[in-house]
Enzyme design. Structure first.
Site, PDB file in Angstrom:
ATOM      1  N   GLU A 114      -9.354  -5.413  -3.830  1.00 49.07           N
ATOM      2  CA  GLU A 114      -8.852  -6.634  -4.456  1.00 49.07           C
ATOM      3  C   GLU A 114      -9.964  -7.653  -4.660  1.00 49.07           C
ATOM      4  O   GLU A 114      -9.974  -8.382  -5.659  1.00 49.07           O
ATOM      5  CB  GLU A 114      -7.717  -7.212  -3.612  1.00 49.07           C
ATOM      6  CG  GLU A 114      -6.467  -6.335  -3.649  1.00 49.07           C
ATOM      7  CD  GLU A 114      -5.366  -6.821  -2.753  1.00 49.07           C
ATOM      8  OE1 GLU A 114      -4.321  -7.244  -3.292  1.00 49.07           O
ATOM      9  OE2 GLU A 114      -5.543  -6.801  -1.515  1.00 49.07           O
ATOM     10  N   GLU A 134      -1.876  -0.136   0.954  1.00 49.40           N
ATOM     11  CA  GLU A 134      -0.891  -0.974   1.626  1.00 49.40           C
ATOM     12  C   GLU A 134       0.486  -0.333   1.737  1.00 49.40           C
ATOM     13  O   GLU A 134       1.201  -0.550   2.712  1.00 49.40           O
ATOM     14  CB  GLU A 134      -0.778  -2.329   0.897  1.00 49.40           C
ATOM     15  CG  GLU A 134      -1.964  -3.253   1.085  1.00 49.40           C
ATOM     16  CD  GLU A 134      -3.057  -3.046   0.049  1.00 49.40           C
ATOM     17  OE1 GLU A 134      -3.905  -3.929  -0.092  1.00 49.40           O
ATOM     18  OE2 GLU A 134      -3.055  -1.987  -0.623  1.00 49.40           O
TER      19      GLU A 134
END
Length: 260
Positions: A114, A134
Site C-alpha cells: 500500500e 489481509e
C-alpha cells in the site's frame, strides 16, 4: 532507541529509510509519525528534488502493519487513530510535489504494498515479494490498497490479489504493472539513485507542476483533466526553465535549469 525512520540527503536526492529491521519494518503509530516527519523535512528542503524510500536490512521493505496492534483495536479506535494516520501519511506521499521512488529490498506485504502504491516509480530487488494478504487475517486492505490497486493494475488482477491474499514475485509484479523494474538485489540502490539523479537533473519547478497535473488530473473526468493540463502547461511556458530548455536544445548544449 534508534530512529524508526532515517533521512539522508545525497545531493538533490533524499533517502528515507524505514528503520525497524527487527520487525521487518512493520508500521505502527510511532513509525508512521516518524515517516511523516521525514517526508515533511524532505518536502521543505529546497535542495531535495526527488525522494527515495526503502527499508532497513536485507529482508523487508515494509512487511505490513503491526498485527498485535491491530488485534488490540476495535473499529472506531482504528478508524480514528491508526487508520487516520495511515491515510494521512500515505496521501501526503502520494500528492507530494516532488517525484518519489520506492526501492523495494524485500517483503512488501499489506501496508508495504500500500505504501509503494503511493509512490511514482517502483524498483524492486529480484528477491522482493508483494501482496495484500489481509483477507487471510479476516481483514481487507485498509491503508488505501483496495482503491489504489484497483486503479493501477487490471481490475481483475487487483481483485484476484485481494480476494486470495497471495504473495507474488517481483517478476510477476513487473508483469502486471505494479512495479517498473526488477534488478539484482546488489544493484537495487544504485539503480534507484541513478533514476533519482536523472530526474533530479530536470527543472524542479516543472517537475512540481507536472506532478500536480498528474495527481489532480487522475481524479477528474477526462474533459476536465485536459483543461487542467492546458492551464498547467501555460504556467510552465511562463517559467525561465522552459525557455532555457528550448534554447539549450536549439543551441545543442545541456540545459542549466534553475527552478524558476
Amino acid at each position: 532507541m534508534e530512529d524508526r525512520v532515517t533521512l539522508e540527503r545525497r545531493q538533490n536526492v533524499a533517502l528515507i529509510t524505514i528503520n525497524r529491521p527487527e520487525t521487518l519494518n512493520a508500521l505502527d503509530m510511532d513509525t508512521l509519525a516518524a515517516l511523516d516527519r521525514a517526508v515533511g523535512a524532505a518536502e521543505a528542503d529546497a535542495e531535495v528534488r526527488v525522494l527515495v524510500l526503502t527499508g532497513a536490512g536485507n529482508r523487508a521493505f515494509v512487511a505490513g502493519g503491526d498485527i498485535a496492534d491491530l488485534n488490540a483495536r476495535q473499529g472506531l479506535a482504528h478508524y480514528l487513530e491508526l487508520g487516520e494516520r495511515l491515510h494521512t501519511v500515505f496521501r501526503r506521499i502520494e500528492t507530494l510535489d516532488k517525484p518519489t521512488i520506492s526501492a523495494v529490498n524485500g517483503w512488501a506485504l499489506g501496508g508495504g504494498t500500500e505504501l509503494l502504491l503511493c509512490t511514482d516509480i517502483r524498483i524492486a530487488a529480484d528477491s522482493a515479494r508483494f501482496g495484500l494478504p489481509e483477507v487471510n487475517l479476516g481483514l481487507f486492505p485498509g491503508a488505501g490498497g483496495s482503491q489504489r490497486l484497483l486503479r493501477q493494475v487490471a481490475p481483475c488482477k487487483a481483485r484476484e490479489l485481494m480476494f486470495l491474499g497471495d504473495r507474488i514475485t517481483a517478476q510477476d509484479a513487473e508483469r502486471i504493472g505494479l512495479i517498473n523494474k526488477v534488478v539484482p538485489v546488489a544493484e537495487l540502490m544504485a539503480e534507484a539513485f541513478a533514476m533519482a539523479d536523472a530526474i533530479a537533473g530536470k527543472s524542479p519547478l516543472v517537475l512540481k507542476l507536472l506532478k500536480r497535473a498528474l495527481v489532480d488530473g487522475d481524479e477528474m473526468p477526462l474533459r476536465s483533466a485536459l483543461r487542467h493540463e492546458q492551464a498547467m502547461i501555460g504556467l510552465v511556458l511562463d517559467t525561465a526553465d522552459a525557455h532555457e530548455g528550448c534554447s539549450a536544445f536549439l543551441d545543442k548544449r545541456p540545459a542549466a535549469f534553475r527552478g524558476v
